[in-house]
Design a protein around this motif. Structure first.
Motif, PDB file in Angstrom:
ATOM      1  N   ARG A   8       0.856  -1.200   0.000  1.00 25.71           N
ATOM      2  CA  ARG A   8       0.000   0.000   0.000  1.00 25.71           C
ATOM      3  C   ARG A   8       0.888   1.245   0.000  1.00 25.71           C
ATOM      4  N   ILE A   9       1.989   1.149   0.733  1.00 22.32           N
ATOM      5  CA  ILE A   9       3.019   2.189   0.683  1.00 22.32           C
ATOM      6  C   ILE A   9       4.085   1.703  -0.288  1.00 22.32           C
ATOM      7  N   PRO A  10       4.291   2.381  -1.417  1.00 21.38           N
ATOM      8  CA  PRO A  10       5.246   1.893  -2.429  1.00 21.38           C
ATOM      9  C   PRO A  10       6.647   1.720  -1.843  1.00 21.38           C
ATOM     10  N   PRO A  11       7.395   0.730  -2.328  1.00 14.36           N
ATOM     11  CA  PRO A  11       8.761   0.535  -1.832  1.00 14.36           C
ATOM     12  C   PRO A  11       9.660   1.717  -2.175  1.00 14.36           C
ATOM     13  N   ASP A  12      10.655   1.925  -1.358  1.00 13.89           N
ATOM     14  CA  ASP A  12      11.620   3.012  -1.564  1.00 13.89           C
ATOM     15  C   ASP A  12      12.663   2.537  -2.577  1.00 13.89           C
ATOM     16  N   PHE A  13      12.587   3.035  -3.807  1.00 11.93           N
ATOM     17  CA  PHE A  13      13.500   2.587  -4.855  1.00 11.93           C
ATOM     18  C   PHE A  13      14.953   2.986  -4.564  1.00 11.93           C
ATOM     19  N   LYS A  14      15.126   4.105  -3.871  1.00 14.80           N
ATOM     20  CA  LYS A  14      16.486   4.531  -3.530  1.00 14.80           C
ATOM     21  C   LYS A  14      17.130   3.518  -2.585  1.00 14.80           C
ATOM     22  N   LYS A  28      16.837   4.808 -12.286  1.00 16.96           N
ATOM     23  CA  LYS A  28      17.216   6.078 -12.908  1.00 16.96           C
ATOM     24  C   LYS A  28      16.788   7.224 -11.994  1.00 16.96           C
ATOM     25  N   GLN A  29      17.685   8.202 -11.864  1.00 17.03           N
ATOM     26  CA  GLN A  29      17.405   9.340 -10.993  1.00 17.03           C
ATOM     27  C   GLN A  29      16.916  10.517 -11.829  1.00 17.03           C
ATOM     28  N   LYS A  30      15.754  11.060 -11.451  1.00 16.32           N
ATOM     29  CA  LYS A  30      15.207  12.217 -12.147  1.00 16.32           C
ATOM     30  C   LYS A  30      15.878  13.492 -11.642  1.00 16.32           C
ATOM     31  N   LEU A  31      15.625  14.600 -12.321  1.00 18.44           N
ATOM     32  CA  LEU A  31      16.211  15.878 -11.916  1.00 18.44           C
ATOM     33  C   LEU A  31      15.762  16.270 -10.508  1.00 18.44           C
ATOM     34  N   SER A  32      14.585  15.832 -10.129  1.00 18.62           N
ATOM     35  CA  SER A  32      14.071  16.130  -8.791  1.00 18.62           C
ATOM     36  C   SER A  32      14.774  15.308  -7.709  1.00 18.62           C
ATOM     37  N   ILE A  35      14.075   8.453  -7.496  1.00 16.53           N
ATOM     38  CA  ILE A  35      14.558   7.257  -8.187  1.00 16.53           C
ATOM     39  C   ILE A  35      13.363   6.526  -8.788  1.00 16.53           C
ATOM     40  N   GLU A  36      13.461   6.178 -10.074  1.00 15.06           N
ATOM     41  CA  GLU A  36      12.380   5.476 -10.759  1.00 15.06           C
ATOM     42  C   GLU A  36      12.952   4.356 -11.623  1.00 15.06           C
ATOM     43  N   ILE A  37      12.052   3.464 -12.093  1.00 10.59           N
ATOM     44  CA  ILE A  37      12.418   2.468 -13.090  1.00 10.59           C
ATOM     45  C   ILE A  37      11.415   2.538 -14.236  1.00 10.59           C
ATOM     46  N   ASP A  38      11.778   1.993 -15.370  1.00 11.02           N
ATOM     47  CA  ASP A  38      10.890   1.949 -16.531  1.00 11.02           C
ATOM     48  C   ASP A  38      10.048   0.683 -16.440  1.00 11.02           C
ATOM     49  N   PHE A  39       8.755   0.832 -16.120  1.00 11.78           N
ATOM     50  CA  PHE A  39       7.892  -0.331 -15.940  1.00 11.78           C
ATOM     51  C   PHE A  39       7.541  -1.008 -17.259  1.00 11.78           C
ATOM     52  N   LYS A  40       7.929  -0.413 -18.384  1.00  9.35           N
ATOM     53  CA  LYS A  40       7.750  -1.077 -19.671  1.00  9.35           C
ATOM     54  C   LYS A  40       8.942  -1.972 -20.005  1.00  9.35           C
ATOM     55  N   ASP A  41       9.970  -1.876 -19.193  1.00  3.75           N
ATOM     56  CA  ASP A  41      11.173  -2.688 -19.378  1.00  3.75           C
ATOM     57  C   ASP A  41      11.024  -3.965 -18.554  1.00  3.75           C
ATOM     58  N   ALA A  42      10.885  -5.105 -19.234  1.00  2.00           N
ATOM     59  CA  ALA A  42      10.670  -6.379 -18.536  1.00  2.00           C
ATOM     60  C   ALA A  42      11.808  -6.708 -17.583  1.00  2.00           C
ATOM     61  N   ALA A  43      13.039  -6.384 -17.967  1.00  2.00           N
ATOM     62  CA  ALA A  43      14.189  -6.687 -17.111  1.00  2.00           C
ATOM     63  C   ALA A  43      14.129  -5.886 -15.810  1.00  2.00           C
ATOM     64  N   ALA A  44      13.672  -4.636 -15.901  1.00  3.77           N
ATOM     65  CA  ALA A  44      13.561  -3.799 -14.700  1.00  3.77           C
ATOM     66  C   ALA A  44      12.472  -4.320 -13.766  1.00  3.77           C
ATOM     67  N   VAL A  45      11.320  -4.709 -14.324  1.00  2.00           N
ATOM     68  CA  VAL A  45      10.232  -5.254 -13.510  1.00  2.00           C
ATOM     69  C   VAL A  45      10.649  -6.583 -12.891  1.00  2.00           C
ATOM     70  N   ARG A  46      11.388  -7.378 -13.650  1.00  2.00           N
ATOM     71  CA  ARG A  46      11.878  -8.662 -13.142  1.00  2.00           C
ATOM     72  C   ARG A  46      12.833  -8.437 -11.972  1.00  2.00           C
ATOM     73  N   ALA A  47      13.718  -7.463 -12.101  1.00  2.00           N
ATOM     74  CA  ALA A  47      14.661  -7.163 -11.018  1.00  2.00           C
ATOM     75  C   ALA A  47      13.933  -6.665  -9.777  1.00  2.00           C
TER      76      ALA A  47
END
Length: 448
Positions: A8-14, A28-32, A35-47
């Protein structure tokens, strides 16, 4: 999302990126600074799924690159809903739970989660050779062979010949292929809207995992027919549904098959919504109103309780900051014997989740007055008087099932004010418990 779902509380990607190198390369770190990942990337979702299974459930899993990636929030929503339904279908005196997972997938995800979290037993079936070998390897790696048995089956049958009909099973679960192999692709809710790519995220799958002739409606219709013939040995049947439009024809099949009772729910995880459908052929089980149903979007939950502290009020307490106010608030929650979990970290906004297994906050003023009176008089309070003071909470303290879960958010509203918000999540006496806890914090937060 289910109230007991830890995501319910998203995991801390950092935090995940710092702890797990295999996840870090997809972060990947945004300018703000986020930390985010590309959810369209199967390898990232798998990791992501792999490291969460390791960190949160102590499960070592290797997912093959060409098979469906199990996303944990959805899988847990389904499992927790089944657990709620079992409260209706299973006598509380019976402890052993044995389920059937039809098409267990690449890592036996439902059985291993249920075995690790709940100690449930499973018979898991699988037609795909790659998925079967990966699931067997997963069980061996995590020493779960005593709880889960994986059976290699043919695609001709879902249940017939795949389970031991001399045993009694509590439930079945199934994550069917959502799409029709003859017209591959998801349904669009409007003819003017283009059909989205399939699958929408983490698109590493085999064709048989997401598409079948006739689609999910035909698949579940066949499943219902087999369930009817196996009703003497299974109490509760469940399946996930990928399209809301599929519910009407599937429920018509249930009525035709003679189901005594059925129920539906929603599994909502961010932008993804799936549906759950449960039915039974046992006339002594009623599934009409399960313990948990997702509220409709237009029905708002109770608003959080707020308390604002000014810089002037805090002047005698030292530094006026979100961190210092949170620290003092956590100390007060700890004094109430609560379990604390940190969930959010920002300079001007911090939050913790708290869990209480007994009511330690009721009648605090009365207790303090009595303690002060006893200290001033110098003698022990009569036993009868003590019993009266503790009567309000004695029943809950003796009830081992008592549990309250809430969220504390501390936020800087402007340079001179910091707000505290208490949000009820589940358990206890609901908002009344939150009111009592907030009152306790108001009385003690500004003490020297």
């Amino acid at each position: 999302m289910h109230p007991r779902n830890p995501y319910r509380i998203p995991p801390d990607f950092k935090e995940l990126a710092l702890k797990f190198p295999e996840f870090r390369k997809h972060a990947k770190q945004k300018l703000s600074g986020k930390i985010e990942i590309d959810f369209k990337d199967a390898a990232a979702v798998r990791a992501l799924s792999t490291v969460l299974l390791k960190r949160d459930f102590n499960l070592e899993v290797e997912l093959p690159p060409d098979r469906l990636v199990p996303t944990l929030p959805l899988r847990l929503n389904y499992l927790l809903w089944v657990e709620d339904l079992l409260q209706l279908a299973k006598p509380p005196t019976e402890q052993l739970v044995h389920g059937i997972d039809i098409g267990t997938g690449a890592c036996c995800i439902y059985p291993i989660l249920a075995a690790r979290m709940k100690g449930w037993h499973f018979t898991a079936t699988e037609t795909d050779e790659v998925n079967f070998k990966c699931s067997v390897d997963t069980l061996e790696r995590n020493c779960l062979q005593t709880h889960v048995t994986v059976v290699k089956v043919s695609a001709e049958s879902m249940l017939h010949g795949n389970i031991d009909t001399t045993k009694q099973y509590d439930f079945t679960m199934c994550n069917p292929p959502f799409f029709d192999s003859d017209s591959f692709g998801p349904k669009s809710r409007s003819e003017k809207r283009p059909s989205p790519m399939c699958p929408k995220s983490g698109g590493s799958t085999s064709a048989t995992e997401i598409a079948v002739k006739g689609g999910e409606v035909k698949f579940i219709e066949t499943l219902i027919k087999e369930c009817h013939e196996l009703k003497p040995c299974v109490r509760l049947f469940t399946t996930m549904v990928g399209h809301k439009s599929s519910l009407v024809p599937i429920k018509a099949f249930l009525k035709e098959a003679g189901a005594c009772s059925w129920n539906e729910t929603e599994f909502c995880q961010g932008r993804t919504t799936r549906w759950g459908l449960a039915w039974t052929f046992c006339d002594n089980i009623v599934l009409a109103n399960p313990p948990l149903s997702r509220r409709k979007n237009n029905v708002k939950g109770p608003p959080p309780l707020n308390y604002s502290i000014s810089r002037e009020q805090w002047s005698s307490k030292g530094e006026f900051s979100v961190a210092c106010v949170l620290l003092k608030s956590v100390e007060l929650l700890n004094s109430l014997k609560m379990e604390i979990r940190k969930v959010k970290e920002k300079k001007d906004r911090k939050a913790v989740e708290f869990i209480a297994k007994e009511n330690t906050w009721s009648n605090q003023r009365r207790r303090q007055r009595e303690e002060k009176r006893i200290a001033n008089q110098g003698f022990e309070q009569p036993e009868l008087k003590k019993a009266k003071i503790d009567a309000a909470t004695l029943e809950q303290q003796n009830n081992h099932k008592f549990r309250l879960k809430g969220l504390l958010l501390v936020e800087e509203t402007d340079a001179d004010f910091i707000s505290l918000q208490l949000q009820w999540i589940e358990g206890g006496l609901g908002r009344e418990s939150m009111n009592q806890i907030l009152q306790y914090m108001k009385n003690h937060l500004l003490e020297k």
